[in-house]
Design a protein around this motif. Structure first.
Motif, PDB file in Angstrom:
ATOM      1  N   LYS A  25     -14.168 -12.869 -33.060  1.00 14.46           N
ATOM      2  CA  LYS A  25     -12.922 -13.639 -33.104  1.00 14.46           C
ATOM      3  C   LYS A  25     -12.105 -13.196 -34.315  1.00 14.46           C
ATOM      4  CE  LYS A  25     -15.107 -17.735 -31.030  1.00 14.46           C
ATOM      5  NZ  LYS A  25     -15.394 -19.169 -31.231  1.00 14.46           N
ATOM      6  N   PRO A  26     -11.300 -12.142 -34.189  1.00 15.93           N
ATOM      7  CA  PRO A  26     -10.534 -11.652 -35.349  1.00 15.93           C
ATOM      8  C   PRO A  26      -9.610 -12.699 -35.944  1.00 15.93           C
ATOM      9  CG  PRO A  26     -10.519 -10.036 -33.569  1.00 15.93           C
ATOM     10  CD  PRO A  26     -11.125 -11.280 -32.984  1.00 15.93           C
ATOM     11  N   GLU A  27      -9.117 -13.652 -35.094  1.00 14.56           N
ATOM     12  CA  GLU A  27      -8.225 -14.673 -35.646  1.00 14.56           C
ATOM     13  C   GLU A  27      -8.960 -15.610 -36.611  1.00 14.56           C
ATOM     14  OE1 GLU A  27      -9.990 -16.056 -31.783  1.00 14.56           O
ATOM     15  OE2 GLU A  27      -8.978 -14.252 -32.528  1.00 14.56           O
ATOM     16  N   LEU A  28     -10.312 -15.626 -36.517  1.00 14.24           N
ATOM     17  CA  LEU A  28     -11.080 -16.469 -37.432  1.00 14.24           C
ATOM     18  C   LEU A  28     -10.925 -16.005 -38.881  1.00 14.24           C
ATOM     19  CD1 LEU A  28     -13.101 -18.842 -37.572  1.00 14.24           C
ATOM     20  CD2 LEU A  28     -14.947 -17.186 -37.301  1.00 14.24           C
ATOM     21  N   LEU A  29     -10.767 -14.688 -39.069  1.00 15.16           N
ATOM     22  CA  LEU A  29     -10.590 -14.156 -40.425  1.00 15.16           C
ATOM     23  C   LEU A  29      -9.262 -14.618 -41.022  1.00 15.16           C
ATOM     24  CD1 LEU A  29     -11.814 -12.295 -42.604  1.00 15.16           C
ATOM     25  CD2 LEU A  29     -10.570 -10.405 -41.564  1.00 15.16           C
ATOM     26  N   ASP A  30      -8.224 -14.722 -40.171  1.00 13.57           N
ATOM     27  CA  ASP A  30      -6.917 -15.169 -40.664  1.00 13.57           C
ATOM     28  C   ASP A  30      -6.994 -16.606 -41.165  1.00 13.57           C
ATOM     29  OD1 ASP A  30      -6.110 -12.707 -39.821  1.00 13.57           O
ATOM     30  OD2 ASP A  30      -5.264 -13.422 -37.927  1.00 13.57           O
ATOM     31  N   GLN A  82     -22.340  -0.995 -40.530  1.00 10.62           N
ATOM     32  CA  GLN A  82     -21.848  -0.662 -41.863  1.00 10.62           C
ATOM     33  C   GLN A  82     -20.348  -0.382 -41.832  1.00 10.62           C
ATOM     34  OE1 GLN A  82     -23.972   2.537 -43.643  1.00 10.62           O
ATOM     35  NE2 GLN A  82     -23.136   2.197 -45.686  1.00 10.62           N
ATOM     36  N   LEU A  83     -19.874   0.375 -40.861  1.00 15.44           N
ATOM     37  CA  LEU A  83     -18.459   0.692 -40.760  1.00 15.44           C
ATOM     38  C   LEU A  83     -17.632  -0.556 -40.483  1.00 15.44           C
ATOM     39  CD1 LEU A  83     -16.250   2.822 -40.753  1.00 15.44           C
ATOM     40  CD2 LEU A  83     -16.714   3.231 -38.318  1.00 15.44           C
ATOM     41  N   ALA A  84     -18.152  -1.428 -39.645  1.00 14.50           N
ATOM     42  CA  ALA A  84     -17.424  -2.660 -39.327  1.00 14.50           C
ATOM     43  C   ALA A  84     -17.271  -3.535 -40.568  1.00 14.50           C
ATOM     44  CB  ALA A  84     -18.143  -3.416 -38.217  1.00 14.50           C
ATOM     45  N   PHE A 228      -5.446  -2.744 -41.038  1.00 13.03           N
ATOM     46  CA  PHE A 228      -6.870  -2.672 -40.738  1.00 13.03           C
ATOM     47  C   PHE A 228      -7.183  -3.602 -39.573  1.00 13.03           C
ATOM     48  CE2 PHE A 228      -6.306  -1.613 -45.174  1.00 13.03           C
ATOM     49  CZ  PHE A 228      -7.063  -0.455 -45.310  1.00 13.03           C
ATOM     50  N   VAL A 229      -7.956  -3.060 -38.631  1.00  9.70           N
ATOM     51  CA  VAL A 229      -8.289  -3.790 -37.406  1.00  9.70           C
ATOM     52  C   VAL A 229      -9.810  -3.922 -37.329  1.00  9.70           C
ATOM     53  CG1 VAL A 229      -8.112  -3.830 -34.893  1.00  9.70           C
ATOM     54  CG2 VAL A 229      -6.256  -2.844 -36.266  1.00  9.70           C
ATOM     55  N   PRO A 230     -10.342  -5.148 -37.208  1.00 11.55           N
ATOM     56  CA  PRO A 230     -11.797  -5.303 -37.065  1.00 11.55           C
ATOM     57  C   PRO A 230     -12.302  -4.557 -35.833  1.00 11.55           C
ATOM     58  CG  PRO A 230     -10.754  -7.410 -37.561  1.00 11.55           C
ATOM     59  CD  PRO A 230      -9.651  -6.448 -37.275  1.00 11.55           C
ATOM     60  N   LEU A 231     -13.457  -3.921 -35.941  1.00  9.05           N
ATOM     61  CA  LEU A 231     -14.006  -3.128 -34.848  1.00  9.05           C
ATOM     62  C   LEU A 231     -14.611  -4.025 -33.787  1.00  9.05           C
ATOM     63  CD1 LEU A 231     -15.701  -0.198 -36.788  1.00  9.05           C
ATOM     64  CD2 LEU A 231     -13.403  -0.309 -35.825  1.00  9.05           C
ATOM     65  N   CYS A 242      -8.368   7.531 -36.072  1.00  9.74           N
ATOM     66  CA  CYS A 242      -8.389   6.565 -37.181  1.00  9.74           C
ATOM     67  C   CYS A 242      -9.370   5.427 -36.942  1.00  9.74           C
ATOM     68  CB  CYS A 242      -6.997   5.983 -37.455  1.00  9.74           C
ATOM     69  SG  CYS A 242      -5.767   7.220 -37.904  1.00  9.74           S
ATOM     70  N   ASN A 243     -10.360   5.636 -36.087  1.00  7.68           N
ATOM     71  CA  ASN A 243     -11.373   4.607 -35.828  1.00  7.68           C
ATOM     72  C   ASN A 243     -10.746   3.282 -35.431  1.00  7.68           C
ATOM     73  OD1 ASN A 243     -13.805   6.133 -36.514  1.00  7.68           O
ATOM     74  ND2 ASN A 243     -12.966   6.110 -38.613  1.00  7.68           N
ATOM     75  N   GLY A 244      -9.655   3.356 -34.718  1.00  5.62           N
ATOM     76  CA  GLY A 244      -9.005   2.132 -34.253  1.00  5.62           C
ATOM     77  C   GLY A 244      -8.120   1.466 -35.275  1.00  5.62           C
ATOM     78  N   GLN A 245      -7.926   2.072 -36.453  1.00  7.72           N
ATOM     79  CA  GLN A 245      -7.106   1.465 -37.497  1.00  7.72           C
ATOM     80  C   GLN A 245      -5.628   1.821 -37.273  1.00  7.72           C
ATOM     81  OE1 GLN A 245      -8.904  -0.625 -39.531  1.00  7.72           O
ATOM     82  NE2 GLN A 245     -10.395   0.093 -38.017  1.00  7.72           N
ATOM     83  N   LYS A 246      -4.762   0.883 -37.649  1.00  4.59           N
ATOM     84  CA  LYS A 246      -3.325   1.054 -37.447  1.00  4.59           C
ATOM     85  C   LYS A 246      -2.663   1.447 -38.763  1.00  4.59           C
ATOM     86  CE  LYS A 246      -3.210  -2.309 -33.659  1.00  4.59           C
ATOM     87  NZ  LYS A 246      -2.605  -3.568 -33.162  1.00  4.59           N
ATOM     88  N   PHE A 247      -2.909   2.714 -39.180  1.00  3.16           N
ATOM     89  CA  PHE A 247      -2.327   3.184 -40.437  1.00  3.16           C
ATOM     90  C   PHE A 247      -0.826   3.433 -40.341  1.00  3.16           C
ATOM     91  CE2 PHE A 247      -6.747   4.999 -41.401  1.00  3.16           C
ATOM     92  CZ  PHE A 247      -7.101   3.864 -42.094  1.00  3.16           C
ATOM     93  N   ASP A 248      -0.287   3.298 -39.117  1.00  7.67           N
ATOM     94  CA  ASP A 248       1.157   3.430 -38.968  1.00  7.67           C
ATOM     95  C   ASP A 248       1.882   2.155 -39.373  1.00  7.67           C
ATOM     96  OD1 ASP A 248      -0.018   2.076 -36.906  1.00  7.67           O
ATOM     97  OD2 ASP A 248       1.407   2.763 -35.398  1.00  7.67           O
ATOM     98  N   LYS A 249       1.095   1.089 -39.623  1.00  7.91           N
ATOM     99  CA  LYS A 249       1.689  -0.146 -40.115  1.00  7.91           C
ATOM    100  C   LYS A 249       1.538  -0.175 -41.631  1.00  7.91           C
ATOM    101  CE  LYS A 249       1.113  -2.939 -35.952  1.00  7.91           C
ATOM    102  NZ  LYS A 249       0.644  -4.242 -35.408  1.00  7.91           N
TER     103      LYS A 249
END
Length: 1009
Positions: A25-30, A82-84, A228-231, A242-249
């Motif tokens: 649940k990525p929204e849980l981190l917010d 580990q990466l996550a 950064f996007v949680p895996l 980019c392993n799913g990361q949004k470095f364009d933001k």
């Protein structure tokens, strides 16, 4: 938040969040990360959970270029978990905008390096181990992003500089940790300090990189929370870049903001490394960019996300580089800046300060010497005149102060200086108070009296009117008419050659003779006195010049003339100087007199030859007294010293000195442990010699017993000789007259010298005062302590000191001896010994025991605490036995209880090997009104859980809820957990022991008797 592996071992509460829930649940981190404090806690948790699959770099080693250039993919090197976790930690770190001050304050060094290493690894798409891989260019894989890596490397290089500055600051304020236990005294090096020290070799690389970023025309892009996007499971299956990361933001940081922050970090580092020229350049660039930035953001610097400049630190950097804004610059700051740069505006600054008085006068005086002024130049005279004006305005008399004005000897310089003085004082006239106006007027009036030729310059002053000039001129003319003559115009009391003043001239010569301290002066004054044809011997003019009988007889038997007068005056001065303890000058006079007797015309005079041998002994006597006075403890003589060898040779000659010298020879030989030599003297000549000979023979027996390891107590000759002194009946019979004793010390031929018959307390006191050797003092102290123990007959009040086992175990008829006299003799010797050797632990403890026996609890505690301080070098070493043993701790507990410091006594109970809980509980139950007890403030120094539990019980029983909670907070400390290892328990106890003993030292050792 806990790791999933811990679920099996501990029940979970409702608020517990597992780390993988943030992936589901990525929204849980917010929701979980809603403020900066919470964010740093979450980052710490993520970094602690990350498994240590790849070994982090904790040491700086020489890099392997092959491994650095080797292509390493994150997907191959790191596991999914580990990466996550790394990406989650980086996402939360971006929440507080990568503020390095927050990271440095809340994370350990290894965690800071781990976070920055993870950022570089994720943005480059390869494993990056800091700092070695940064020596070479970091390649970007298909999973990385160049702009993101540039941001990561900028953040890292800023951290490299800041870490060294913070380490240097922490080293200066690092507290000194005392270690009590011997097993904990191992030398350990902090790995963090070692790691940061290794960064020094990368400093140049970091500075070059940061300067390159500033000059790079490409926009600087800062990663944000959305970068950064949680895996999830799909992230590993998609194989996207980019392993799913949004470095364009990202957000673009303006060049002004970037330059301001980087120049700020560079300035801080340059000041730390004392490169002030580079620091000044950087701080000016930082200041100018910051001013531009304020215009760009309309003064709202708090909205900036990259720049975190501290305004107070920036002002400090500016001042450190000698830069300050003119609108806020004080007169003192302008003055200092002028001294640092050039002399420009120095005159105007000092003129303004004459009435504002912001610059301390001591700093103004530096302007006279800081520049290489020519003392005759107009510029120097102007500075001198300006400072003189300030002196007068402050109400100080310029003539009585050390002012360079007094060095102006020529009239031209003086007139020019007073001209400038008038000019500068006139400029300040309108700003002065009435008191200051009067000060200048009085000074100018006095100056005109002393230097009438300066009237022309002073007439320009606004402080004096014409009538005052006329009055001063008439006064000067009337004073010139007064003519003095004779003694009134002499610079000293020089008597004129007038027959009517013969007595005055005689008194003047006698005064100079008495004040003379060299043979040349005495010889000259004797020649002058011979012109007056006095009837009495010249060496009798001073009543304080008294000679010993033996010397006096020899001097009187010399032929009447210069030699007799010269010898009498020289010896009288010698004995006067000896009484003042000026042995160096006394020895010099004796040596000059001895050289006088070696003249060829005295070679056939037997009386002169006899006199010369006596002077040789007098020289030896002065050297002995000099050694006894100052040789111990710095440079104590030994048997092989030239002085001791010479004494042994002269003892065996037929010519024996007077009795006082023999006794001093006995003292010096005792203190150098020449026991055999001490037995050569006839004990019947004096009681001192009898006592010294007996002590020497006793020391021979003691040394023999020590060599043969015979520790059986037995009677000693000195014991049998001194014990009757303390007999009550003998003391009543003796009652010596002090005046008679003093007379006997001067006249060895007097029958009264032998009239006492037995050694008394006065003789013992004279003997003890000459003891200097620590071994002798210790043996005498052990003898008196043994006597005291036997007469006191109470094992709880026994005195302890080294070698106490050497003396007898019993005294017959104990009631017939005066224990008070024994105690006084013991205390006298203790004070003498501690005056010479103030750090002798055994003696300090003995004085504490003696004060405890006498019922002086506060004094006893003082010496016990002093014993602890000295023996442990202020608690930096472990407590050594037998200096501090169980008996001392028990006596300290008793003293604290008697002083009403019951909680101190309870804390001291913990120092016993087996804690006396009965006594500790009794102390805790007592109520004390003594402000020195500190009461519940000592709870933090208790490490025994049983005592803390009993304290909690007492407060609960009395309804003292606040104190109960305080005690509970201390018993909950992790280091006091009963399940801890012995090492942890010992360390916790050691820390609290040190704090408590230091508190005792502050209480008992911060005042003087």
């Amino acid at each position: 938040m806990i790791e999933i592996d811990a679920i099996k071992s501990a029940p979970l509460c409702e608020e517990t969040v597992l780390w993988f829930e943030f992936l589901l649940k990525p929204e849980l981190l917010d929701k979980h990360v809603n403020n900066e404090t919470k964010a740093i806690e979450v980052v710490t948790e993520f970094l602690n959970i990350i498994p240590d699959n790849n070994q982090q770099v904790n040491e700086i080693n020489s890099p392997d270029s092959d491994s650095l250039n080797k292509i390493e993919s994150l997907s191959l090197k790191l596991g999914r978990k580990q990466l996550a976790l790394k990406i989650l930690a980086l996402k939360v770190a971006s929440f507080f905008n990568w503020k390095l001050d927050v990271i440095e304050k809340n994370l350990a060094i290894q965690k800071q390096v781990q976070l920055l290493s993870d950022l570089c690894s994720v943005t480059s798409g390869r494993i990056v181990n800091l700092p070695l891989s940064l020596v070479h260019e970091v390649p970007v894989s298909i999973d990385g992003n160049k702009n993101a890596l540039s941001f990561a490397l900028t953040l890292y290089h800023r951290w490299v500089l800041r870490a060294q500055v913070l380490k240097g600051f922490n080293t200066k304020i690092k507290p000194f940790m005392m270690i009590m236990q011997a097993q904990e005294q191992t030398t350990c090096i902090n790995p963090d300090d070692k790691f940061i020290s290794g960064l020094e070799s990368f400093t140049t690389t970091s500075i070059d990189y940061l300067n390159g970023i500033i000059s790079d025309p490409e926009p600087f892009k800062m990663l944000i929370y959305e970068s950064f996007v949680p895996l999830d499971e799909a992230s590993f299956n998609r194989n996207d870049s980019c392993n799913g990361q949004k470095f364009d933001k990202f957000i673009i940081i303006s060049k002004t903001e970037l330059k301001a922050q980087i120049h700020y970090d560079l300035c801080s580092f340059y000041i730390y490394t004392k490169k002030y020229d580079l620091a000044k350049e950087s701080v000016l660039l930082c200041k100018s960019n910051l001013e531009k930035l304020k215009v760009e953001c309309n003064g709202k610097l708090s909205d900036l996300r990259f720049c975190t400049i501290n305004d107070e630190h920036l002002r400090g950097y500016l001042l450190a580089c000698g830069i300050s804004e003119h609108e806020t610059q004080t007169l003192f700051q302008r003055f200092n800046e002028c001294l640092l740069t050039n002399r420009k505006n120095l005159e105007s600054i000092l003129m303004e300060d004459n009435y504002k008085k912001e610059i301390p006068l001591i700093h103004r005086k530096t302007a006279e010497t800081v520049f290489d002024f020519d003392p005759s130049s107009n510029e120097y005279l102007k500075i001198l005149a300006l400072n003189s004006v300030r002196y007068i305005l402050d109400g100080k008399n310029i003539v009585t102060n050390d002012i360079p004005f007094l060095s102006l000897r020529t009239n031209a310089q003086r007139n020019l200086m007073i001209k400038y003085f008038i000019q500068f004082s006139n400029d300040a006239h309108s700003h002065l108070t009435m008191k200051e106006l009067n000060n200048v007027r009085e000074y100018l009036t006095d100056f005109l009296h002393r230097f009438p030729e300066s009237e022309t310059e002073i007439k320009e002053s606004k402080f004096l009117i014409k009538n005052e000039f006329d009055l001063i001129k008439r006064q000067n003319q009337s004073e010139n008419k007064i003519k003095l003559s004779g003694m009134a115009i002499q610079p000293d009391w020089i008597v004129l050659h007038d027959s009517k003043l013969q007595k005055i001239r005689l008194g003047d010569v006698q005064r100079r003779l008495i004040a003379s301290t060299t043979a040349k002066q005495i010889r000259k004054m004797l020649v002058e006195l011979a012109k007056f044809n006095l009837q009495q011997p010249l060496w009798t003019i001073n009543r304080n010049w008294s000679l010993p009988n033996e010397i006096r007889v020899v001097v009187l038997n010399l032929k009447r003339g210069f030699l007799q007068d010269f010898s009498g005056c020289m010896l009288g001065k010698v004995y006067e100087l000896i009484q003042k303890k000026d042995f160096v000058v006394a020895f010099t006079l004796l040596n000059d007199l001895r050289n006088e007797l070696k003249r060829a015309d005295f070679a056939s005079d037997q009386m002169v030859q006899k006199f010369g041998k006596l002077l040789d002994w007098e020289k030896i006597n002065v050297q002995i007294m000099m050694k006894l006075e100052s040789a111990w403890p710095k440079k104590p003589p030994v048997i092989k010293d030239q002085l001791i060898v010479k004494i042994n040779q002269m003892i065996r000659s037929n010519e024996m000195p007077r009795l006082e010298i023999i006794e001093n020879v006995m003292f010096i030989m005792l203190n150098v442990n020449d026991w055999e030599g001490c037995t050569l003297f006839d004990p019947k000549r004096s009681l001192i010699i009898e006592l010294g000979s007996a002590f020497a023979r006793t020391m021979i027996d003691v040394q023999h017993d020590m060599k043969t390891k015979n520790q059986l107590p037995r009677k000693r000759e000195i014991w049998d000789l001194l014990l009757p002194i303390f007999n009550t009946s003998n003391q009543q019979q003796q009652a010596p007259n002090p005046k008679r004793n003093q007379h006997n010390r001067r006249s060895s031929d007097s029958p009264a010298r032998f009239s006492m018959g037995t050694i008394n307390v006065s003789t013992l006191k004279q003997f003890l005062e000459k003891m200097r050797d620590p071994f002798i003092i210790t043996l005498l102290l052990s003898m008196f302590a043994k006597m005291h123990n036997l007469l006191k007959d109470d094992t709880n009040l026994d005195l302890y000191i080294e070698h106490i086992y050497l003396w007898p175990l019993s005294i017959s008829n104990v009631n017939g001896y005066n224990i008070k006299t024994v105690s006084e003799s013991l205390l006298q010797l203790l004070k003498l010994g501690l005056k010479i050797y103030p750090s002798n632990v055994g003696w300090i403890r003995l004085q504490g025991d003696l004060e405890f026996v006498n019922g002086n609890n506060e004094a006893a505690m003082k010496y016990y605490v002093q014993t602890l301080v000295v023996s442990t070098e202020h608690y930096s070493l472990p407590i050594q036995r037998p200096n501090i043993d169980e008996s001392v701790i028990k006596k300290m507990i008793k003293c604290s209880s008697n002083l009403g410091c019951y909680l101190q006594a309870a804390v001291l109970c913990q120092f016993l090997e087996d804690i006396d809980y009965t006594l500790a509980f009794k102390c805790l139950q007592e109520k004390s009104g003594n402000f020195q007890d500190a009461m519940d403030s000592y709870y933090s120094l208790i490490w025994d859980n049983t005592l803390l539990e009993y304290i909690i019980h007492l407060h609960a029983k009395k309804g003292e809820h606040k104190r109960k909670l305080q005690a509970i907070s201390y018993i909950r400390q992790l280091e006091l957990n009963a399940n801890n290892s012995d090492e942890v328990k010992h360390r916790a106890a050691a820390i609290r022991k040190v704090k408590f003993l230091r508190a005792l030292a502050n209480q008992f050792l911060t005042y003087t008797d």
